[in-house]
Motif scaffolding. Structure first.
Motif, PDB file in Angstrom:
ATOM      1  N   PRO A 209       0.829  -1.214   0.000  1.00  0.00           N
ATOM      2  CA  PRO A 209       0.000   0.000   0.000  1.00  0.00           C
ATOM      3  C   PRO A 209       0.855   1.253   0.000  1.00  0.00           C
ATOM      4  CG  PRO A 209       0.127  -0.889   2.213  1.00  0.00           C
ATOM      5  CD  PRO A 209       0.868  -1.853   1.321  1.00  0.00           C
ATOM      6  N   ALA A 210       0.252   2.373  -0.367  1.00  0.00           N
ATOM      7  CA  ALA A 210       0.966   3.653  -0.339  1.00  0.00           C
ATOM      8  C   ALA A 210       1.320   4.048   1.079  1.00  0.00           C
ATOM      9  CB  ALA A 210       0.119   4.739  -1.003  1.00  0.00           C
ATOM     10  N   GLY A 217      -6.107  -0.294  -1.008  1.00  0.00           N
ATOM     11  CA  GLY A 217      -6.021   0.776  -1.993  1.00  0.00           C
ATOM     12  C   GLY A 217      -6.733   0.379  -3.262  1.00  0.00           C
ATOM     13  N   ASP A 219      -5.342  -0.705  -6.106  1.00  0.00           N
ATOM     14  CA  ASP A 219      -4.672  -1.718  -6.926  1.00  0.00           C
ATOM     15  C   ASP A 219      -5.213  -3.097  -6.544  1.00  0.00           C
ATOM     16  OD1 ASP A 219      -3.314   0.522  -7.600  1.00  0.00           O
ATOM     17  OD2 ASP A 219      -1.315  -0.312  -7.350  1.00  0.00           O
ATOM     18  N   ASP A 237      -6.309  -0.736 -11.588  1.00  0.00           N
ATOM     19  CA  ASP A 237      -5.769   0.378 -10.790  1.00  0.00           C
ATOM     20  C   ASP A 237      -6.839   1.472 -10.772  1.00  0.00           C
ATOM     21  OD1 ASP A 237      -4.385   2.345  -9.507  1.00  0.00           O
ATOM     22  OD2 ASP A 237      -2.665   2.365 -10.866  1.00  0.00           O
ATOM     23  N   HIS A 241      -6.901   6.483  -3.371  1.00  0.00           N
ATOM     24  CA  HIS A 241      -6.306   5.576  -2.386  1.00  0.00           C
ATOM     25  C   HIS A 241      -7.363   5.234  -1.337  1.00  0.00           C
ATOM     26  CE1 HIS A 241      -2.348   6.412  -4.071  1.00  0.00           C
ATOM     27  NE2 HIS A 241      -2.614   7.718  -3.968  1.00  0.00           N
ATOM     28  N   SER A 245     -11.246   3.747  -3.152  1.00  0.00           N
ATOM     29  CA  SER A 245     -10.664   3.193  -4.371  1.00  0.00           C
ATOM     30  C   SER A 245     -10.705   1.668  -4.348  1.00  0.00           C
ATOM     31  CB  SER A 245      -9.223   3.685  -4.538  1.00  0.00           C
ATOM     32  OG  SER A 245      -8.425   3.303  -3.439  1.00  0.00           O
ATOM     33  N   THR A 246     -10.609   1.065  -3.163  1.00  0.00           N
ATOM     34  CA  THR A 246     -10.735  -0.398  -3.069  1.00  0.00           C
ATOM     35  C   THR A 246     -12.111  -0.846  -3.545  1.00  0.00           C
ATOM     36  OG1 THR A 246      -9.230  -0.423  -1.166  1.00  0.00           O
ATOM     37  CG2 THR A 246     -10.572  -2.376  -1.526  1.00  0.00           C
ATOM     38  N   ASP A 402       2.874   5.495  -3.898  1.00  0.00           N
ATOM     39  CA  ASP A 402       1.625   5.012  -4.488  1.00  0.00           C
ATOM     40  C   ASP A 402       1.476   3.538  -4.150  1.00  0.00           C
ATOM     41  OD1 ASP A 402      -0.717   4.945  -5.882  1.00  0.00           O
ATOM     42  OD2 ASP A 402       0.159   5.211  -7.873  1.00  0.00           O
ATOM     43  N   ASP A 403       0.224   3.044  -4.276  1.00  0.00           N
ATOM     44  CA  ASP A 403       0.010   1.600  -4.136  1.00  0.00           C
ATOM     45  C   ASP A 403       0.761   0.891  -5.269  1.00  0.00           C
ATOM     46  OD1 ASP A 403      -1.777   2.214  -2.088  1.00  0.00           O
ATOM     47  OD2 ASP A 403      -3.454   2.351  -3.475  1.00  0.00           O
TER      48      ASP A 403
END
Length: 414
Positions: A209-210, A217, A219, A237, A241, A245-246, A402-403
């Protein structure tokens, strides 16, 4: 009201002290009053200019008594002005320059009249009053010193208690952060697909993760085996975050899985996914890469929606990117422009990833060169180690956090 004019500081002090004594002012207030008037009048009297002192006793509506002293100064330059708020006994300055003191008087008794002694006795009287004022000032200073020591002791005890509480709160906060991280990582693991075991292929994944405080996140990946035996892999993607975003990435992967299992052609899935999601949420934006791999003959098919290209590292040490143009979910005219077909030989490694790897130094072209070098360098390692080793190489000296997601697929041919 009484009015007197003075040409010497000594006479002014003696008169002020006599007035204060006649109105039974405490010795400490008397000393402050004498010092204050001396400081205000000192410059004028030192220059040979007389000052005028007015005094009167007043009673307000509540029956409280107060003594008012007004000191009129001769015209003087601004450089001789006195800051009345810094005097031992604060005063106010009237528009005409007169400095005024208002002092509350004791409520008991009536004002006395301090007899003015003869000149021979005046020095002794002033000395006695000075000693009394000095003793009062010393007693007040001692009391303040004792109070300061007491407050300092209480402050030390308070600080000790606060420090202990702070340590406890830090320990508790660390426990909460640890528990929060475990919960989020458990959630993250629950959202990701189970390990996929397919004859002829080895698959491995690495995710970072970021921020450790938000281990989920945008991704996300998905992999599964289709009824014809081919393996489908989705890399997503999503914009942003954290949990939001998940959710977006999870929605996209579920839509892709549904379309793939329903048998829709691979070249149509990116556009169809956007068509399904757009009516429900116009804010969804994500890039995605779709890969189909037949373990038996190594046929590889790719579709792309604005995502970084896949990378293939061959058994002879060469590596190349498999470029496919397209636009992602939430982009104008979403969809993969075409399908790219390639062949994955025995011991070749297919590497799929998100831009958190190649853009960690803010230069995508440099990131792609570094990624190709890292994959070629680690291709000979065990498959399960490759994604983590590549990510470790590329995430040194990170300029853009970033992730990151990396997937390695090796065709074993077994």
């Amino acid at each position: 009201m009484t009015r007197e004019t003075f040409r010497t500081l000594k006479a002014l002090r003696h008169t002020v002290r006599s007035i204060a004594l006649g109105h039974r002012l405490p010795a400490d207030d008397r000393a402050r009053l004498v010092l204050s008037l001396s400081e205000v009048a000192g410059a004028a009297l030192g220059g040979g200019r007389p000052v005028t002192l007015l005094s009167r006793r007043e009673t307000d509506e509540d029956g409280a008594h107060r003594l008012t002293l007004a000191l009129r100064l001769p015209n003087q330059s601004p450089g001789h002005a006195v800051a009345t708020d810094r005097l031992p006994l604060r005063a106010r300055t009237q528009p005409d320059g007169t400095v005024v003191w208002n002092l509350p008087l004791p409520s008991t008794g009536s004002p006395g009249h301090a007899a003015r002694p003869a000149a021979a006795q005046r020095g002794e009287a002033d000395t006695a009053l000075l000693e009394e004022e000095l003793r009062a000032s010393l007693a007040r200073a001692d009391a303040l010193a004792d109070e300061h020591r007491r407050l300092k002791h209480e402050l030390a005890e308070t600080n000790s208690g606060v420090l202990a509480l702070y340590v406890q709160l830090e320990e508790r906060d660390e426990q909460l952060r640890t528990a929060h991280g475990r919960t989020l990582r458990a959630l993250e693991d629950a959202l990701r697909p189970r390990p996929l075991h397919v004859d002829g292929l080895e698959l491995a994944v690495h995710y970072a993760p970021a921020s450790d405080e938000a281990p989920t996140g945008g991704d996300l990946y998905d992999w599964f085996t289709l009824p014809d035996g081919t393996v489908h892999i989705t890399v997503v993607d999503a914009l942003g975050h954290g949990i939001t975003s998940t959710r977006t990435a999870l929605t996209v992967t579920h839509a892709v899985r549904t379309l793939a299992l329903e048998g829709h052609p691979l070249e149509s899935i990116v556009a169809r996914t956007d068509g399904i999601l757009a009516p429900f949420d116009q804010s969804v934006m994500a890039t995605l890469l779709l890969a189909r791999l037949d373990p038996a003959d190594g046929k590889l098919t790719l579709a792309n929606g604005s995502h970084p290209p896949a990378l293939v590292a061959r058994g002879d040490g060469e590596a190349s990117y498999l470029e496919v143009r397209g636009r992602g979910i939430g982009f104008p005219l979403p969809g993969s422009e075409r399908l790219l077909t390639a062949h994955l030989g025995v011991d070749d490694v297919l590497f799929l990833y998100t831009d958190g790897l190649t853009e960690s130094r803010r230069d995508p072209l440099e990131g792609e060169r570094r990624l190709k070098d890292a994959v070629c360098r680690h291709r000979v390692r065990e498959t399960e180690q490759i994604p983590g080793l590549v990510a470790e190489d590329l995430l040194r000296d990170v300029l853009h956090q970033d992730d990151t997601l990396a997937i390695a697929v090796r065709r074993t041919g077994a």
